[in-house]
Write a protein that holds these residues in place. Structure first.
Motif, short mmCIF file in Angstrom:
data_model
loop_
_atom_site.label_atom_id
_atom_site.label_comp_id
_atom_site.label_asym_id
_atom_site.label_seq_id
_atom_site.Cartn_x
_atom_site.Cartn_y
_atom_site.Cartn_z
N LEU B 158 0.94 -1.25 0.06
CA LEU B 158 0.15 0.49 -0.31
C LEU B 158 0.53 1.15 0.21
O LEU B 158 0.48 2.05 -0.43
CB LEU B 158 -1.04 0.00 1.17
N ILE B 159 2.29 1.51 0.36
CA ILE B 159 2.77 2.50 0.73
C ILE B 159 2.96 2.75 -0.76
O ILE B 159 3.64 3.70 -1.55
CB ILE B 159 4.25 2.04 1.59
N TYR B 160 3.15 1.35 -1.99
CA TYR B 160 4.27 2.03 -2.76
C TYR B 160 2.94 2.19 -3.56
O TYR B 160 3.02 2.96 -4.92
CB TYR B 160 4.77 0.60 -3.12
N ALA B 162 0.54 4.28 -3.04
CA ALA B 162 0.57 5.93 -2.16
C ALA B 162 1.13 6.35 -2.93
O ALA B 162 1.40 7.05 -3.73
CB ALA B 162 1.05 5.70 -0.97
N TYR B 163 3.24 6.16 -3.40
CA TYR B 163 3.62 6.41 -4.00
C TYR B 163 3.14 6.69 -5.47
O TYR B 163 3.72 8.10 -5.78
CB TYR B 163 5.16 5.41 -3.64
N VAL B 165 0.44 6.79 -6.67
CA VAL B 165 -0.74 7.98 -6.32
C VAL B 165 -0.27 9.10 -6.52
O VAL B 165 -0.21 9.88 -7.50
CB VAL B 165 -1.30 7.85 -5.55
N LEU B 166 0.96 9.62 -6.13
CA LEU B 166 1.76 10.58 -5.59
C LEU B 166 2.23 11.44 -6.62
O LEU B 166 1.60 12.47 -7.19
CB LEU B 166 2.85 9.97 -3.76
N LEU B 183 9.16 8.75 0.66
CA LEU B 183 7.68 8.00 0.86
C LEU B 183 8.68 6.73 0.62
O LEU B 183 8.24 5.35 1.23
CB LEU B 183 6.45 8.24 0.31
#
Lengths: 124, 271
Positions: B158-160, B162-163, B165-166, B183
């Motif tokens: 999920l962190i990646y 989010a990365y 998407v950012l 991130l």
């Protein structure tokens, strides 16, 4: 004889038995299982599903890369068109400036055509 | 505008000027002028190697390797599930080193490496998150449980996401890139937690490769597994390479567009 043989084989069918048990005898109790529910799944189906998912994900990513590449190509085309427009404008400007350049060149004394002699020269 | 994204790797303006300044050569097509470079050859070699290795692995897994005694045919998921997880680590490591490098010295190449690594982690992580539950359905009787390894792996994935998407929606300025780099470092910090969660916090996830008492009993199982690991490593590097080059091309094009607008060659508005 044949008749006897058939008669031995063919027995009169028994009348259908009616259910004799009462509703209480068929009472069923539903029990909750202990711990986590465990169901049996087909291993082959799960494996095929797993490999299908792997290839589907890869294809999806390749499709995404293709889309990005197409977007880049569109932008590159736009940039090339802009450069072509700039080049065409510059060529037009150069063409428009050319006649003025010829006038300047004709002002050069070396290349100036022989002028008609002036009045004092005529007199001399 | 120019200089907003950090240090450029190559000067895209150089190519533009050679096209524009001598107007006679404007019609020269860049694609026609471009020759095959060592990078192209390296990519083709990588692609051919990874294709051959993947095909060999598929053959070995489905034809040569025996069916496992207790779990049956579903155990064959293991030969791709674990290498996919390992490839996720490769992507995360690329994102980590790219992010660290970008924070130390911002360049397009380092940012491209971080972005490509994050995307590779998402794809490989998705494979892990899909194939794992399918294996678990047979082995455990249910698809998902909040086991430490499963939970931390999902968190990292999920962190990646989010990365990515950012990077997709927050623009491409230096500030956004630095925030994304932070991130990317955070995502990599989660990797040791995933790896050691089985040893530290227990749970149901098995430890086949590194655990005591585990392992692959048959020699063909071992060959299938190590082939899978090698194939996925080369494949991940190939994908990473392709993605980095695409990202670098995008950065160069963005700079060329900015330069063209600054020089008055492009009358379009900046996006």
């Amino acid at each position: 004889m044949i008749y006897v043989a058939f008669s031995r084989d063919i027995q009169p069918s028994a009348p259908p038995t009616r259910p004799t048990s009462s509703a209480d005898d068929r009472a069923t109790e539903f029990k909750a299982i202990e711990g986590s529910p465990t169901e049996s799944y087909s291993g082959a189906k799960l494996m095929v599903g797993a490999y299908a998912a792997i290839w589907a994900l890869l294809m999806l990513w390749i499709l995404l890369l293709w889309t990005k590449q197409s977007h880049l190509t569109e932008r590159l085309d736009g940039l090339e068109r802009a450069i072509d427009r700039a080049a065409a404008n510059a060529a037009k400007k150069a063409k428009a400036a050319k006649p003025a350049g010829r006038l300047v060149e004709s002002a050069d004394p070396k290349e100036r055509p022989a002028a008609a002699p002036s009045e004092p020269e005529k007199a001399g | 505008m120019r200089g907003d994204r950090g240090v450029r790797e190559q000067s895209p303006l150089g190519d533009c000027l050679t096209l524009v300044v001598p107007f006679v050569s404007v019609t020269t097509e860049p694609s026609a002028r471009r020759k095959r470079t060592g990078a192209d050859t390296a990519f083709y070699v990588l692609l051919a190697t990874s294709t051959a290795l993947l095909l060999t692995t598929i053959y070995w897994v489905f034809v040569v390797a025996p069916i496992e005694a207790r779990m049956g045919i579903v155990q064959k998921i293991f030969y791709f599930h674990v290498p996919a997880a390992y490839s996720m680590y490769i992507g995360a490591a690329a994102c980590f080193f790219g992010s660290i490098g970008y924070l130390l010295k911002p360049t397009d190449g380092r940012d491209a490496l971080a972005r490509a690594g994050a995307e590779l982690s998402i794809v490989m992580g998705a494979m892990v998150m899909v194939t794992g539950p399918l294996w678990a359905a047979k082995a455990w009787g249910y698809f998902w449980t909040w086991d430490p390894r499963l939970t931390t792996a999902m968190l990292s994935w999920l962190i990646y996401v989010a990365y990515s998407v950012l990077r997709s929606f927050a623009g491409d300025g230096q500030g956004e890139r630095k925030f994304a780099a932070a991130l990317g470092i955070l995502g990599a910090a989660n990797l040791p937690i995933i790896h050691y969660s089985v040893q530290k916090w227990g749970g149901q996830h098995p430890t086949v490769v590194t655990g005591k008492g585990g392992g692959l009993a048959h020699v063909d199982m071992k060959i299938a597994f190590y082939l899978g690991m090698i194939a996925f490593t080369v494949f991940a590097i190939t994908l990473l390479y392709a993605r980095v080059r695409l990202e670098l091309a995008r950065s160069r094009l963005a700079r060329a567009e900015d330069d063209a607008i600054d020089l008055g060659l492009d009358d379009r508005t900046e996006t």
